[in-house]
Design a protein around this motif. Structure first.
Motif, PDB file in Angstrom:
ATOM      1  N   LEU A 357     -22.920  56.449 158.794  1.00 46.46           N
ATOM      2  CA  LEU A 357     -22.421  56.480 160.176  1.00 46.46           C
ATOM      3  C   LEU A 357     -22.917  57.724 160.896  1.00 46.46           C
ATOM      4  O   LEU A 357     -23.321  57.662 162.068  1.00 46.46           O
ATOM      5  CB  LEU A 357     -20.893  56.452 160.168  1.00 46.46           C
ATOM      6  CG  LEU A 357     -20.217  56.587 161.539  1.00 46.46           C
ATOM      7  CD1 LEU A 357     -20.399  55.311 162.354  1.00 46.46           C
ATOM      8  CD2 LEU A 357     -18.729  56.910 161.388  1.00 46.46           C
ATOM      9  N   THR A 358     -22.885  58.872 160.217  1.00 43.01           N
ATOM     10  CA  THR A 358     -23.353  60.122 160.814  1.00 43.01           C
ATOM     11  C   THR A 358     -24.829  60.028 161.192  1.00 43.01           C
ATOM     12  O   THR A 358     -25.242  60.486 162.265  1.00 43.01           O
ATOM     13  CB  THR A 358     -23.135  61.296 159.848  1.00 43.01           C
ATOM     14  OG1 THR A 358     -21.788  61.269 159.365  1.00 43.01           O
ATOM     15  CG2 THR A 358     -23.396  62.623 160.535  1.00 43.01           C
ATOM     16  N   ILE A 359     -25.622  59.424 160.323  1.00 42.74           N
ATOM     17  CA  ILE A 359     -27.052  59.258 160.607  1.00 42.74           C
ATOM     18  C   ILE A 359     -27.252  58.369 161.833  1.00 42.74           C
ATOM     19  O   ILE A 359     -28.080  58.662 162.710  1.00 42.74           O
ATOM     20  CB  ILE A 359     -27.778  58.670 159.378  1.00 42.74           C
ATOM     21  CG1 ILE A 359     -27.726  59.665 158.216  1.00 42.74           C
ATOM     22  CG2 ILE A 359     -29.219  58.311 159.716  1.00 42.74           C
ATOM     23  CD1 ILE A 359     -28.240  59.097 156.899  1.00 42.74           C
ATOM     24  N   ILE A 360     -26.467  57.279 161.923  1.00 45.06           N
ATOM     25  CA  ILE A 360     -26.577  56.379 163.074  1.00 45.06           C
ATOM     26  C   ILE A 360     -26.222  57.106 164.367  1.00 45.06           C
ATOM     27  O   ILE A 360     -26.930  57.000 165.384  1.00 45.06           O
ATOM     28  CB  ILE A 360     -25.664  55.145 162.877  1.00 45.06           C
ATOM     29  CG1 ILE A 360     -26.191  54.281 161.728  1.00 45.06           C
ATOM     30  CG2 ILE A 360     -25.562  54.328 164.167  1.00 45.06           C
ATOM     31  CD1 ILE A 360     -25.271  53.148 161.339  1.00 45.06           C
ATOM     32  N   ILE A 361     -25.124  57.864 164.336  1.00 44.08           N
ATOM     33  CA  ILE A 361     -24.707  58.610 165.522  1.00 44.08           C
ATOM     34  C   ILE A 361     -25.763  59.643 165.904  1.00 44.08           C
ATOM     35  O   ILE A 361     -26.087  59.839 167.081  1.00 44.08           O
ATOM     36  CB  ILE A 361     -23.341  59.291 165.274  1.00 44.08           C
ATOM     37  CG1 ILE A 361     -22.245  58.233 165.144  1.00 44.08           C
ATOM     38  CG2 ILE A 361     -23.000  60.268 166.402  1.00 44.08           C
ATOM     39  CD1 ILE A 361     -20.917  58.775 164.679  1.00 44.08           C
ATOM     40  N   LYS A 362     -26.331  60.290 164.893  1.00 45.12           N
ATOM     41  CA  LYS A 362     -27.363  61.295 165.147  1.00 45.12           C
ATOM     42  C   LYS A 362     -28.583  60.666 165.807  1.00 45.12           C
ATOM     43  O   LYS A 362     -29.186  61.259 166.719  1.00 45.12           O
ATOM     44  CB  LYS A 362     -27.758  61.965 163.820  1.00 45.12           C
ATOM     45  CG  LYS A 362     -28.531  63.272 164.006  1.00 45.12           C
ATOM     46  CD  LYS A 362     -27.646  64.331 164.621  1.00 45.12           C
ATOM     47  CE  LYS A 362     -28.392  65.636 164.790  1.00 45.12           C
ATOM     48  NZ  LYS A 362     -27.575  66.646 165.503  1.00 45.12           N
ATOM     49  N   LEU A 363     -28.953  59.468 165.363  1.00 45.07           N
ATOM     50  CA  LEU A 363     -30.092  58.773 165.960  1.00 45.07           C
ATOM     51  C   LEU A 363     -29.799  58.373 167.406  1.00 45.07           C
ATOM     52  O   LEU A 363     -30.673  58.477 168.282  1.00 45.07           O
ATOM     53  CB  LEU A 363     -30.444  57.533 165.135  1.00 45.07           C
ATOM     54  CG  LEU A 363     -31.060  57.795 163.750  1.00 45.07           C
ATOM     55  CD1 LEU A 363     -31.202  56.491 162.975  1.00 45.07           C
ATOM     56  CD2 LEU A 363     -32.411  58.489 163.890  1.00 45.07           C
ATOM     57  N   LEU A 364     -28.565  57.925 167.664  1.00 47.01           N
ATOM     58  CA  LEU A 364     -28.194  57.532 169.030  1.00 47.01           C
ATOM     59  C   LEU A 364     -28.214  58.728 169.975  1.00 47.01           C
ATOM     60  O   LEU A 364     -28.574  58.598 171.159  1.00 47.01           O
ATOM     61  CB  LEU A 364     -26.807  56.881 169.023  1.00 47.01           C
ATOM     62  CG  LEU A 364     -26.702  55.517 168.338  1.00 47.01           C
ATOM     63  CD1 LEU A 364     -25.247  55.060 168.281  1.00 47.01           C
ATOM     64  CD2 LEU A 364     -27.555  54.474 169.063  1.00 47.01           C
ATOM     65  N   LEU A 424     -21.367  67.550 172.057  1.00 47.30           N
ATOM     66  CA  LEU A 424     -21.585  66.138 171.761  1.00 47.30           C
ATOM     67  C   LEU A 424     -20.802  65.704 170.531  1.00 47.30           C
ATOM     68  O   LEU A 424     -20.394  64.545 170.413  1.00 47.30           O
ATOM     69  CB  LEU A 424     -23.079  65.880 171.539  1.00 47.30           C
ATOM     70  CG  LEU A 424     -23.982  65.952 172.775  1.00 47.30           C
ATOM     71  CD1 LEU A 424     -25.437  65.804 172.365  1.00 47.30           C
ATOM     72  CD2 LEU A 424     -23.610  64.884 173.792  1.00 47.30           C
ATOM     73  N   GLN A 425     -20.607  66.621 169.598  1.00 49.55           N
ATOM     74  CA  GLN A 425     -19.894  66.288 168.364  1.00 49.55           C
ATOM     75  C   GLN A 425     -18.401  66.122 168.569  1.00 49.55           C
ATOM     76  O   GLN A 425     -17.749  65.389 167.816  1.00 49.55           O
ATOM     77  CB  GLN A 425     -20.115  67.388 167.324  1.00 49.55           C
ATOM     78  CG  GLN A 425     -21.515  67.446 166.737  1.00 49.55           C
ATOM     79  CD  GLN A 425     -21.602  68.510 165.668  1.00 49.55           C
ATOM     80  OE1 GLN A 425     -20.793  68.524 164.749  1.00 49.55           O
ATOM     81  NE2 GLN A 425     -22.551  69.405 165.790  1.00 49.55           N
ATOM     82  N   ILE A 426     -17.830  66.799 169.554  1.00 50.10           N
ATOM     83  CA  ILE A 426     -16.375  66.855 169.687  1.00 50.10           C
ATOM     84  C   ILE A 426     -15.746  65.468 169.838  1.00 50.10           C
ATOM     85  O   ILE A 426     -14.814  65.126 169.100  1.00 50.10           O
ATOM     86  CB  ILE A 426     -15.961  67.806 170.825  1.00 50.10           C
ATOM     87  CG1 ILE A 426     -16.214  69.254 170.395  1.00 50.10           C
ATOM     88  CG2 ILE A 426     -14.502  67.610 171.201  1.00 50.10           C
ATOM     89  CD1 ILE A 426     -15.919  70.282 171.457  1.00 50.10           C
ATOM     90  N   PRO A 427     -16.197  64.601 170.796  1.00 51.55           N
ATOM     91  CA  PRO A 427     -15.555  63.284 170.887  1.00 51.55           C
ATOM     92  C   PRO A 427     -15.737  62.442 169.632  1.00 51.55           C
ATOM     93  O   PRO A 427     -14.815  61.726 169.219  1.00 51.55           O
ATOM     94  CB  PRO A 427     -16.230  62.635 172.108  1.00 51.55           C
ATOM     95  CG  PRO A 427     -17.476  63.419 172.337  1.00 51.55           C
ATOM     96  CD  PRO A 427     -17.193  64.799 171.853  1.00 51.55           C
ATOM     97  N   VAL A 428     -16.912  62.529 168.998  1.00 48.89           N
ATOM     98  CA  VAL A 428     -17.143  61.788 167.753  1.00 48.89           C
ATOM     99  C   VAL A 428     -16.240  62.331 166.652  1.00 48.89           C
ATOM    100  O   VAL A 428     -15.613  61.583 165.896  1.00 48.89           O
ATOM    101  CB  VAL A 428     -18.622  61.884 167.333  1.00 48.89           C
ATOM    102  CG1 VAL A 428     -18.841  61.158 166.010  1.00 48.89           C
ATOM    103  CG2 VAL A 428     -19.525  61.313 168.413  1.00 48.89           C
ATOM    104  N   VAL A 514     -22.893  66.665 156.996  1.00 48.59           N
ATOM    105  CA  VAL A 514     -24.097  65.831 157.133  1.00 48.59           C
ATOM    106  C   VAL A 514     -24.723  66.023 158.506  1.00 48.59           C
ATOM    107  O   VAL A 514     -25.958  66.135 158.637  1.00 48.59           O
ATOM    108  CB  VAL A 514     -23.754  64.348 156.889  1.00 48.59           C
ATOM    109  CG1 VAL A 514     -24.971  63.460 157.150  1.00 48.59           C
ATOM    110  CG2 VAL A 514     -23.251  64.144 155.470  1.00 48.59           C
ATOM    111  N   ASN A 515     -23.877  66.111 159.532  1.00 48.42           N
ATOM    112  CA  ASN A 515     -24.390  66.325 160.886  1.00 48.42           C
ATOM    113  C   ASN A 515     -25.111  67.665 160.983  1.00 48.42           C
ATOM    114  O   ASN A 515     -26.176  67.782 161.608  1.00 48.42           O
ATOM    115  CB  ASN A 515     -23.244  66.265 161.888  1.00 48.42           C
ATOM    116  CG  ASN A 515     -23.716  66.358 163.314  1.00 48.42           C
ATOM    117  OD1 ASN A 515     -24.162  65.375 163.906  1.00 48.42           O
ATOM    118  ND2 ASN A 515     -23.631  67.545 163.895  1.00 48.42           N
ATOM    119  N   ASN A 516     -24.544  68.697 160.362  1.00 45.78           N
ATOM    120  CA  ASN A 516     -25.188  70.020 160.371  1.00 45.78           C
ATOM    121  C   ASN A 516     -26.550  69.987 159.677  1.00 45.78           C
ATOM    122  O   ASN A 516     -27.527  70.561 160.168  1.00 45.78           O
ATOM    123  CB  ASN A 516     -24.290  71.051 159.685  1.00 45.78           C
ATOM    124  CG  ASN A 516     -23.159  71.523 160.576  1.00 45.78           C
ATOM    125  OD1 ASN A 516     -23.054  71.118 161.726  1.00 45.78           O
ATOM    126  ND2 ASN A 516     -22.306  72.365 160.044  1.00 45.78           N
TER     127      ASN A 516
END
Length: 542
Positions: A357-364, A424-428, A514-516
């Motif tokens: 999920l983190t990878i998908i969000i990062k790509l978006l 950008l990370q806060i709402p997610v 993972v996001n970091n």
């Protein structure tokens, strides 16, 4: 760029979101109840076992009947054919994971389920109800097939009531059928009540920084989902629909729910009240009509005693999954959970689901974050020029700011670009926080090694420490602020966020780690590409 001010704003926004989220949990606005133009028939509904016993001079006989399925260990009391104890075999106890979760009980605390027959207040009848001795008439006590019928029977004041609880393999749904027969020589007009009784104890295992809703909830098509707290009942300020022909009643606590879903399309009254010292009850009452001598009628309802399994709840009633409380983030939390559930169906592990999920969000979010990282890389490259401007203009802040803004325009640099990735990370982050906190599917879900429960904090604080390390590395990739005070604040920031993560669910920290890592890779690649392009340009000019 005033980095100190930007960081303070980020911390303020993050903290505000958390405070607002928790405040909403306790102060969700109730929809106004429309005035009812009809007056429902008034009934005297028994409040609880203790109240009934207290009003009788003799103690009615009572026998406990223990029924076992692959998901339940249930105890019924023949006094009223009540469900007085429920162990959820497949869900561990919060404080002792070697034991099963006890959801219903009438010894250590009060949380029971009742139903029975009553007459109108002006009719002197005592039909079979929760203080009436029933006889256990079925024989099987262990589920061996797909279903198991648990049958009780009682007679009182000319009415015979046969109640059948039908248990299902692998399911927390209990179908309840009441077969009511008039065995007297006169007409009878009984009403059926369905009830949940509970004291106001807080369930164990709550997170102090993340309070969840514990209280009553009523649903109807007219007024939708309405919460009622213990405090509102105490203050006589509870607002909820009083009559309906659809919907359900329930008691909600973290990860679990008990709900009565009456037969739809039949008019019923709804009542929430204090039933004794620290004991409360919610009930529905439905008139069964007039029964002539020898005449029978059947009423059916569904009882759920178990986890807030969204798929299973929605299978009973499309609205029943509303008990999974995502608060004000429901609009985006529900789609996120559906996406995670779909990913989980392929992956089979909730931890790796969070990683994907983190990878998908990062790509978006790649286009926005890439622009930010390009701006930060350019900022790092012009740091020597900024320092030269500071030395040139000294204490003349006006001229220094004007010169820096001109340089930013020339180099196409966004001075606040470094704030964007975190913003950008806060709402997610907050949405995933609500999903992890409210979805029972995450309870006890392992990832790998030491992470055995994604909904609980990392027991060894390894993920928070990794998160802090990755944040420090990100800071090193960013331009160093020329102001020593700002530089110190930047270095403290990973410690502040890392310390917060010590108390948050491991699944949430996993997302941030993972996001970091992905951000570091992206930032390194963009910086490398820009530097290579700059070097190529220099070589071309030569």
């Amino acid at each position: 760029m005033d980095i100190k001010r930007a960081i303070l704003w980020m911390i303020f926004i993050f903290s505000s979101f958390m405070v607002w989220s928790n405040w909403q949990m306790y102060n969700a606005p109730q929809q106004p109840v429309q005035a009812n133009t009809t007056t429902p028939v008034q009934h005297n509904v028994p409040a609880s076992v203790s109240d009934v016993v207290a009003t009788n001079t003799t103690t009615a006989p009572s026998e406990k009947v223990v029924i076992t399925t692959d998901v339940f260990k249930l105890t019924f009391d023949t006094l009223g054919a009540q469900l007085v104890h429920a162990e959820l075999i497949k869900h561990y106890d919060t404080e002792d994971k070697t034991k099963a979760t006890v959801l219903l009980d009438n010894e250590q605390f009060t949380y029971t389920v009742q139903s029975g027959l009553i007459a109108a207040v002006n009719v002197q009848k005592s039909y079979p109800k929760q203080d009436t001795p029933f006889t256990f008439v079925s024989s099987e006590k262990v589920l061996s097939g797909d279903t198991l019928d648990v049958v009780f029977r009682a007679e009182s004041d000319g009415i015979e009531l046969t109640r059948t609880y039908t248990l299902h393999k692998g399911n927390y749904r209990i179908d309840v059928k009441d077969d009511v027969k008039n065995i007297s020589t006169e007409s009878q007009s009984p009403s059926l009540y369905l009830q949940i009784t509970r004291d106001n104890h807080e369930p164990a295992g709550g997170i102090s920084m993340a309070p969840t809703y514990t209280g009553w909830a009523v649903y109807s098509d007219a007024e939708r989902f309405q919460k009622v707290t213990f405090e509102e009942i105490d203050k006589n300020s509870a607002e909820y629909i009083k009559t309906a022909s659809d919907g359900w009643i329930s008691f909600i606590q973290h990860f679990f729910v008990t709900a009565w879903i009456p037969e739809q399309g039949k008019e019923r009254s709804i009542q929430l009240r204090k039933a004794g010292k620290d004991v409360y009850a919610i009930s529905t009452v439905e008139a069964l009509g007039t029964l002539s001598p020898g005449q029978s009628t059947i009423s059916k309802a569904t009882l759920w005693v178990g986890p807030q399994d969204q798929k299973a709840l929605a299978a009973i009633d499309p609205t029943l999954d509303l008990v999974v409380d995502y608060g004000w983030l429901t609009l985006i939390a529900k789609p996120m959970f559906k996406l995670m559930s779909w990913l989980y169906s392929w992956i089979g592990n909730w931890g790796w689901t969070i990683v994907v999920l983190t990878i998908i969000i990062k790509l978006l979010l790649y286009p926005l974050s890439a622009a930010s990282y390009r701006s930060m890389a350019k900022m790092k490259n012009v740091s020597p020029r900024i320092q030269a401007l500071r030395e040139q203009y000294g204490d003349d802040r006006q001229k220094l700011n004007a010169a820096m803004m001109e340089m930013y325009r020339t180099e196409k640099i966004n001075p606040l670009g470094g704030c964007l990735p975190i913003l950008l990370q806060i709402p997610v982050f907050l949405t995933l926080y609500r999903v992890l906190l409210a979805s029972v599917e995450m309870r006890g879900a392992p990832w790998l090694g030491w992470i055995t429960d994604l909904s609980a904090a990392d027991p060894y604080f390894i993920l928070p420490l990794i998160m802090m390390a990755t944040m420090f590395l990100q800071m090193k990739l960013n331009p160093t602020p020329p102001d020593p005070m700002q530089a110190r604040i930047m270095m403290i920031m990973p410690l502040v966020f890392g310390a917060m993560m010590f108390m948050f669910p491991a699944g949430l920290v996993l997302y941030w780690v993972v996001n970091n890592i992905l951000s570091i890779i992206q930032q390194w690649w963009i910086t490398r590409s820009l530097n290579k392009a700059a070097n190529d340009q220099i070589l071309t000019h030569k």
